[in-house]
Design an enzyme around this catalytic site. Structure first.
Site, PDB file in Angstrom:
ATOM      1  N   CYS A  18       0.645  -1.169  -0.015  1.00 47.62           N
ATOM      2  CA  CYS A  18       0.200  -0.181  -0.440  1.00 47.62           C
ATOM      3  C   CYS A  18       0.827   1.297  -0.430  1.00 47.62           C
ATOM      4  O   CYS A  18       2.113   0.998  -0.268  1.00 47.62           O
ATOM      5  CB  CYS A  18      -1.104   0.169   1.660  1.00 47.62           C
ATOM      6  SG  CYS A  18       0.187   0.198   2.970  1.00 47.62           S
ATOM      7  N   CYS A  21       3.146   1.773   2.821  1.00 42.00           N
ATOM      8  CA  CYS A  21       4.680   0.755   2.242  1.00 42.00           C
ATOM      9  C   CYS A  21       5.581   2.191   1.715  1.00 42.00           C
ATOM     10  O   CYS A  21       6.691   2.238   1.787  1.00 42.00           O
ATOM     11  CB  CYS A  21       4.673  -0.535   1.677  1.00 42.00           C
ATOM     12  SG  CYS A  21       3.819  -1.379   2.206  1.00 42.00           S
ATOM     13  N   CYS A 113      -1.600 -16.462  25.137  1.00 47.15           N
ATOM     14  CA  CYS A 113      -0.818 -15.034  26.161  1.00 47.15           C
ATOM     15  C   CYS A 113       0.158 -14.185  25.364  1.00 47.15           C
ATOM     16  O   CYS A 113       0.078 -15.025  23.835  1.00 47.15           O
ATOM     17  CB  CYS A 113      -0.472 -15.588  27.455  1.00 47.15           C
ATOM     18  SG  CYS A 113       1.709 -16.204  26.605  1.00 47.15           S
ATOM     19  N   CYS A 116       2.660 -15.908  23.702  1.00 46.47           N
ATOM     20  CA  CYS A 116       2.784 -16.565  22.653  1.00 46.47           C
ATOM     21  C   CYS A 116       3.038 -15.791  21.353  1.00 46.47           C
ATOM     22  O   CYS A 116       3.284 -16.635  20.573  1.00 46.47           O
ATOM     23  CB  CYS A 116       1.735 -18.119  23.054  1.00 46.47           C
ATOM     24  SG  CYS A 116       1.424 -18.514  24.231  1.00 46.47           S
ATOM     25  N   ASP A 527      -8.959  17.840  -1.597  1.00 50.16           N
ATOM     26  CA  ASP A 527      -8.948  18.501  -3.437  1.00 50.16           C
ATOM     27  C   ASP A 527     -10.574  19.203  -2.750  1.00 50.16           C
ATOM     28  O   ASP A 527     -11.069  18.464  -2.725  1.00 50.16           O
ATOM     29  CB  ASP A 527      -8.481  16.786  -4.447  1.00 50.16           C
ATOM     30  CG  ASP A 527      -9.236  17.375  -5.504  1.00 50.16           C
ATOM     31  OD1 ASP A 527      -8.839  18.316  -5.976  1.00 50.16           O
ATOM     32  OD2 ASP A 527      -9.879  16.183  -6.408  1.00 50.16           O
ATOM     33  N   ASP A 731      -9.334  11.707  -4.456  1.00 57.31           N
ATOM     34  CA  ASP A 731     -10.221  10.830  -5.218  1.00 57.31           C
ATOM     35  C   ASP A 731      -9.099   8.874  -5.495  1.00 57.31           C
ATOM     36  O   ASP A 731      -9.519   8.864  -5.724  1.00 57.31           O
ATOM     37  CB  ASP A 731     -10.786  10.858  -6.324  1.00 57.31           C
ATOM     38  CG  ASP A 731      -9.199  11.283  -7.374  1.00 57.31           C
ATOM     39  OD1 ASP A 731      -8.258  11.289  -7.086  1.00 57.31           O
ATOM     40  OD2 ASP A 731      -9.801  12.011  -8.448  1.00 57.31           O
ATOM     41  N   ASP A 735      -4.956  12.533  -7.352  1.00 61.95           N
ATOM     42  CA  ASP A 735      -4.099  12.837  -6.569  1.00 61.95           C
ATOM     43  C   ASP A 735      -2.978  11.768  -5.743  1.00 61.95           C
ATOM     44  O   ASP A 735      -2.518  12.132  -4.579  1.00 61.95           O
ATOM     45  CB  ASP A 735      -5.092  13.341  -5.256  1.00 61.95           C
ATOM     46  CG  ASP A 735      -5.719  15.107  -5.996  1.00 61.95           C
ATOM     47  OD1 ASP A 735      -5.573  15.842  -6.407  1.00 61.95           O
ATOM     48  OD2 ASP A 735      -7.271  14.349  -5.722  1.00 61.95           O
TER      49      ASP A 735
END
Length: 853
Positions: A18, A21, A113, A116, A527, A731, A735
Site C-alpha cells: 500500500c 509502504c 497469551c 505466545c 482536493d 479521489d 492526487d
C-alpha cells in the site's frame, strides 16, 4: 522544477502492499536526502526516486525500511558520474534474487497469551524470505508477507509448539472460528466446574476452622485420597496448561501456561510431599495447598471461558459483512429459473433478482428496473434506482421490482469480498502503540519466574522461622497473578472493534497504523473536484435573453448542437434539458427536434451548426466576442462556474451557468471537523474564482488554486515540516503523490479497486460525513487501547509486589494463591469487557457528532 543535481532511479521493489509502504521507504530515503522525492505504485511493485543519492544508498534505505529490490525487474537510471566504487556496490544483493513475496493469512492454534504471540512472530520472522509478520492474539491469526514456501512457514510454527493452517476463505474461517469458540467455551466451563467443585469445599473447610495439616495417620490417608482426586482434576481440567508448558520449555520460550503449570504443580507437589513425608519438614511448614491447585485451575478456566465469550463478539462487524452475501441464487437456464448455490455461479451467467432478494454477485442489469438498498455497502439509506446498463453489487438488497443481471464478478472478485478481506486484514494488524506491549510481553514471563524465585529467597532469608510456610504461598501467588494475557488483549480487540465500526460507517481502514495516525490528525487537506464538490457539473442557472429564445426552441437547439459532443459540459447541458418539463406551445411539434444542415466543432470555443439558413453557436464568451456580440448586462459574469452562451449570428439567445455543486454532506462535515480543532485546507487545480467561492461557502482556513499534482505534493511536505499531522482527502488516483506523502490518506472512491489499493482509508461513498465518523471512531478506539494498556501495566505493577508480600510487614496482609488466580482471570476479562465497551462509546460519540451541528 527538477533539481539539476538530482538523478531519477526507477526500481522494482517487492513486499510493498500500500502507499503506507511507500511512505516508510520515503522516510528512510529522506533521512539521507531530505529533499528527495519518492513516489510508487505498490500494485505494480514500482518505485521512483528523485534524489542526490546513488543506487547503493537507495538500496540500503529500501532494505532498512523492510523491503527488497527485485533484481529481475531492475530498471534504473544511474548518474553516469557515479564512481566505480559505487558501481561495485550497486550490484543487486543476493536477497534480491529471491522470488516475489506472497501475503499469507494463517490461523494459529495453541496461543494462550502475549508471550505466545511473540514466540510465533519470532519463529515466522526467522524464516528466510519473510518480510513482514503480524500475529493477532484476539483473532489467533498471523499475517505474513514472505517469499518462503507455505510449508516452511507452517513448519516454523509447528517447531515453536503451535499449529498453523492457511486461511483461504475469510467467510469459511469466520464460520469455523464461531464453532471453535463455542467448543472452547464449553470445554472451559466444564473444566472450571471440575476444578471449583472440589476447590470450593476445600477452601470453605479451611476458612471454617478445618485443619489443613497432617497430624495423624488417618489424616495422612484422607489427604492422600484428596490429593489423588486433585491430581485427576488437574489432569482432566488442566492438562492443556501442562502440555503447553512442556512445549514451551522444549522450544526454549516461556508463556502464561508455564506460569500456571509451575504454580499449580508446585502447590500440588509440595502438598503431596507433606502428606507422604510430614516428618521431613518443620511443623510450621506442613500446610497443605491442594485447594489452591484445583481452585486456580478452576478460576483460570472460568476466566478464560468468559474471555472467549466476550472476545467472540469482537468480529460482529465482519460477521455482518459476511452475512450480506446470500448462499443461493436464481440462475436463468434455457429460459427456466433454477435455484443454485452461489458457489456454482460463473461469470457470464444470467441471474434473476426478485423483490427482497439480496444480490449474490457483482453484475450489470440487462432487463427490468427497481430500487436497491445499498446502505450496507455505501452507508446511504436512500434506495438507488437501477435500470438496464446500471451495475449492482453483491450484498445489496432489491427493494421492489424484478431485475435480470449478467454476472461480471463472483467469489473473491466481488466488491463485497474485497471489502471483507480488507476489513479482516486491517482488524488483524497492529497500531504502533502496541509495540510497547509486545516488547514487554517478550520478556515478561521469564522476568516473573525470576521475581518468584527472588521472592522465595527473600522470605527464606529475612522472614521469621514461623513464617517459612509463606515461601511457597508468595512464590506461587507471584507466578499466578502475573498473567500477560491482559497485555496481549489490550490492543487487538479494540483495534478489531474500531476497524469494524469504521467499516459500518463507510470507512475502510487499511491497517492499525492508519487507525492510530487518523486519531492524531490536526490538519486535513482536501482536493476540490469530486471530494468537496460532486465532481459532476450541472446547470444551476439559465437566462433567456431574446424573445426568440423560448424554452422549447432553445432546448431543441442546444440538444442538436451538443448531441455530437462528449465534453462534460455538453453532457451536463443535455441532462438538464432531458430533465425539463417543456412548456406546451402551439408549434411545439415543429421544434421538438431540430436537424442541422451543417455542423462544426470549434476547439477551445464551442460548436456551431446551420439551421434554416442561419448559423447558431453554443460556446464561451470568447466565441461570442469573435462573432461580434457582447454579453448582456443581465448576465452576471462574476459568478463562479462555467458560462455558456447560445446565440445566432446577430442575437444572444440564452445564457447557461454550469457549476460543480458542493456535496450536500460537505457543509455539516467540515463544521464537525472544525469542532475537532482540525485545520482545513483546500488544494485544487481549478480556477481561483471557483476555489474562492467554495472556500468562502465552507469557511475553510486556507485554499490554494490552479495547482498541478506536484504543487499539491509540495504543500503537503510544507505542512509536515511545520509539525502538522496531515491527512489528505482525494479521489485516490489524480492526487496519488499528495495522498502518498500525507501521514494518512483518505480516498473518495465509491469503493473502487484503485482507491482501496492506494489509500490508508477508503470512504465507500462520496459523503464527507463518513470521514468525520472515521476520525471520531479512531480517536475513541485509540483512547480505549490506551486505557487497556495502562490498566494492564498498572495491574501487574501493583499486583506482583502485593503477591510477593510487600505489605505483610506493615499490614499483615498476604495474598492467597486462590485470590491471585481470581485476580489474574479478572484482569483479562476486564480488558476484554472494556474493549467491548468501545461499541457503546463509539455509538455515543457518533451521536454527539451528529447532534453537534
Amino acid at each position: 522544477m527538477t533539481d539539476v543535481n538530482k538523478d531519477k532511479v526507477s526500481l522494482s521493489v517487492y513486499g510493498m502492499s500500500c502507499q503506507g509502504c511507500v511512505r516508510k521507504i520515503r522516510e528512510q530515503i529522506q533521512l539521507k536526502s531530505p529533499n528527495a522525492d519518492v513516489i510508487g505504485d505498490p500494485k505494480a511493485n514500482y518505485l521512483e526516486v528523485l534524489s542526490d543519492l546513488n543506487f547503493a544508498q537507495i538500496q540500503r534505505a529500501v532494505e532498512q525500511a523492510g523491503f527488497a529490490i527485485s533484481a529481475n525487474k531492475l530498471n534504473q537510471e544511474i548518474n553516469p558520474s557515479s564512481s566505480s566504487n559505487d558501481a561495485e556496490l550497486d550490484k543487486p544483493s543476493s536477497e534480491g534474487k529471491t522470488k516475489q513475496a506472497v501475503d499469507y493469512q494463517i490461523a494459529i492454534s495453541g496461543m494462550t497469551c502475549a508471550g505466545c504471540v511473540n514466540t510465533v512472530q519470532s519463529a515466522l520472522a526467522k524464516v528466510d524470505g519473510t518480510k513482514k509478520v503480524e500475529v493477532n492474539f484476539a483473532s489467533h491469526l498471523a499475517q505474513v508477507s514472505s517469499s518462503a514456501s507455505l510449508q516452511n512457514l507452517l513448519t516454523a510454527i509447528s517447531e515453536a509448539g503451535y499449529q498453523g493452517e492457511l486461511v483461504t476463505d475469510a467467510q469459511l474461517n469466520a464460520e469455523q472460528k464461531i464453532v471453535k469458540d463455542a467448543n472452547e467455551y464449553r470445554q472451559k466451563i466444564s473444566s472450571s466446574f471440575m476444578g471449583l467443585s472440589l476447590g470450593i469445599p476445600l477452601m470453605l473447610y479451611g476458612l471454617l476452622g478445618g485443619s489443613m495439616k497432617v497430624s495423624s495417620l488417618t489424616e495422612q490417608f484422607i489427604w492422600f485420597f484428596i490429593g489423588s482426586v486433585c491430581a485427576l482434576i488437574m489432569y482432566f481440567a488442566g492438562k492443556h496448561y501442562f502440555i503447553s508448558a512442556w512445549k514451551a520449555v522444549r522450544s526454549h520460550h516461556a508463556n502464561m501456561d508455564l506460569l500456571i503449570a509451575i504454580g499449580t504443580g508446585s502447590a500440588w507437589l509440595y502438598s503431596m510431599f507433606v502428606v507422604l513425608y510430614p516428618d521431613f519438614l518443620p511443623a510450621n511448614t506442613r500446610h497443605l495447598y491442594f485447594e489452591a491447585a484445583v481452585m486456580i485451575i478452576g478460576l483460570i478456566n472460568l476466566g478464560q471461558a468468559l474471555e472467549v465469550k466476550t472476545r467472540s463478539k469482537t468480529n460482529q462487524a465482519l460477521q455482518k459483512l459476511l452475512g450480506l452475501a446470500p448462499k443461493q441464487a436464481i440462475l436463468i437456464r434455457d429460459g427456466q429459473d433454477v435455484q443454485v448455490s452461489v458457489a456454482n455461479v460463473n461469470v457470464g451467467n444470467v441471474l434473476r433478482l426478485r423483490s427482497g432478494d439480496a444480490v449474490p454477485v457483482d453484475g450489470d442489469v440487462i432487463e427490468g428496473q427497481s430500487y436497491l438498498n445499498e446502505a450496507m455497502l455505501t452507508g446511504e439509506s436512500v434506495p438507488v434506482r437501477k435500470a438496464v446498463g446500471d451495475s449492482v453489487k453483491a450484498g445489496t438488497i432489491n427493494m421492489n421490482g424484478s431485475l435480470v443481471i449478467k454476472v461480471l464478478k463472483t467469489g473473491k472478485q466481488t466488491q463485497l469480498a474485497k471489502i471483507v478481506d480488507m476489513v479482516s486484514r486491517a482488524q488483524n494488524s497492529k497500531p504502533p502503540i502496541s509495540h510497547l506491549a509486545d516488547n514487554v510481553a517478550a520478556v515478561f514471563v521469564p522476568s516473573v519466574i525470576i521475581i518468584a524465585i527472588l521472592t522465595a529467597l527473600a522470605w527464606f532469608n529475612f522472614a521469621n522461622a514461623h513464617d517459612y510456610s509463606y515461601i511457597l504461598v508468595t512464590a506461587v501467588s507471584v507466578l499466578i497473578i502475573a498473567c500477560p494475557c491482559a497485555l496481549g488483549l489490550a490492543t487487538p480487540i479494540s483495534t478489531m472493534i474500531g476497524v469494524g465500526k469504521a467499516a459500518e460507517v463507510g470507512g475502510l481502514i487499511r491497517n492499525g497504523e492508519a487507525l492510530q495516525v487518523a486519531s492524531n490528525i490536526d490538519c486535513l487537506v482536501f482536493d476540490k473536484t469530486g471530494t468537496i464538490t460532486q465532481g459532476k457539473p450541472s446547470v444551476t442557472k439559465v437566462d433567456y435573453i431574446s424573445e426568440r429564445a423560448h424554452i422549447d426552441f432553445a432546448n431543441a437547439l442546444v440538444k442538436a448542437l451538443e448531441s455530437k459532443v462528449s465534453h462534460p459540459l455538453a453532457q451536463a447541458l443535455l441532462e438538464y434539458i432531458d430533465q425539463q418539463d417543456s412548456k406546451q406551445t402551439t408549434d411545439k411539434a415543429s421544434i421538438d427536434h431540430i436537424t442541422l444542415s451543417e455542423y462544426e466543432n470549434l476547439p477551445g470555443l464551442g460548436v456551431r451548426g446551420r439551421f434554416q439558413n442561419d448559423w447558431y453557436y453554443l460556446g464561451n464568451e470568447k466565441l461570442l466576442s469573435q462573432v461580434g456580440l457582447s454579453v448582456s448586462s443581465s448576465v452576471n459574469t462574476e459568478e463562479a462556474g462555467s458560462h455558456v452562451y447560445l446565440f445566432s449570428s446577430d442575437t444572444l439567445l440564452s445564457h447557461y451557468l454550469l457549476q460543480d455543486p458542493i456535496q450536500e454532506s460537505a457543509v455539516k462535515a467540515l463544521k464537525n471537523l472544525k469542532s475537532m480543532d482540525i485545520k482545513l485546507i483546500m488544494l485544487t487545480g481549478d480556477q481561483k474564482v471557483n476555489a474562492s467561492q467554495v472556500a468562502a461557502q465552507l469557511n475553510l482556513d486556507e485554499y490554494h488554486a490552479e495547482l498541478m499534482p506536484e504543487n499539491k505534493l509540495e504543500w503537503i511536505k510544507s505542512l509536515q515540516h511545520q509539525g502538522n499531522i496531515v491527512g489528505m482527502v482525494g479521489d485516490g488516483i489524480n492526487d496519488a503523490p499528495a495522498l502518498a506523502q500525507a501521514n494518512v490518506s483518505f480516498a473518495m472512491g465509491e469503493g473502487t479497486d484503485v482507491a482501496m489499493e492506494s489509500a490508508d482509508v477508503t470512504l465507500l461513498h462520496n459523503n464527507l460525513n463518513a470521514l468525520v465518523d472515521v476520525i471520531a471512531v479512531s480517536k475513541v478506539s485509540i483512547r480505549n487501547i490506551k486505557q487497556n494498556l495502562w490498566g494492564a501495566f498498572a495491574y501487574n505493577a501493583l499486583s506482583i509486589p502485593i503477591a510477593a508480600g510487600l505489605l505483610y510487614p506493615i499490614t499483615g496482609w498476604l495474598l492467597s494463591p486462590i485470590i491471585a488466580g481470581m485476580a489474574m482471570s479478572l484482569s483479562s476479562v476486564t480488558v476484554v469487557l472494556n474493549a467491548n465497551r468501545l461499541r457503546q462509546v463509539i455509538k455515543i460519540k457518533l451521536k454527539e457528532v451528529e447532534r453537534a451541528h
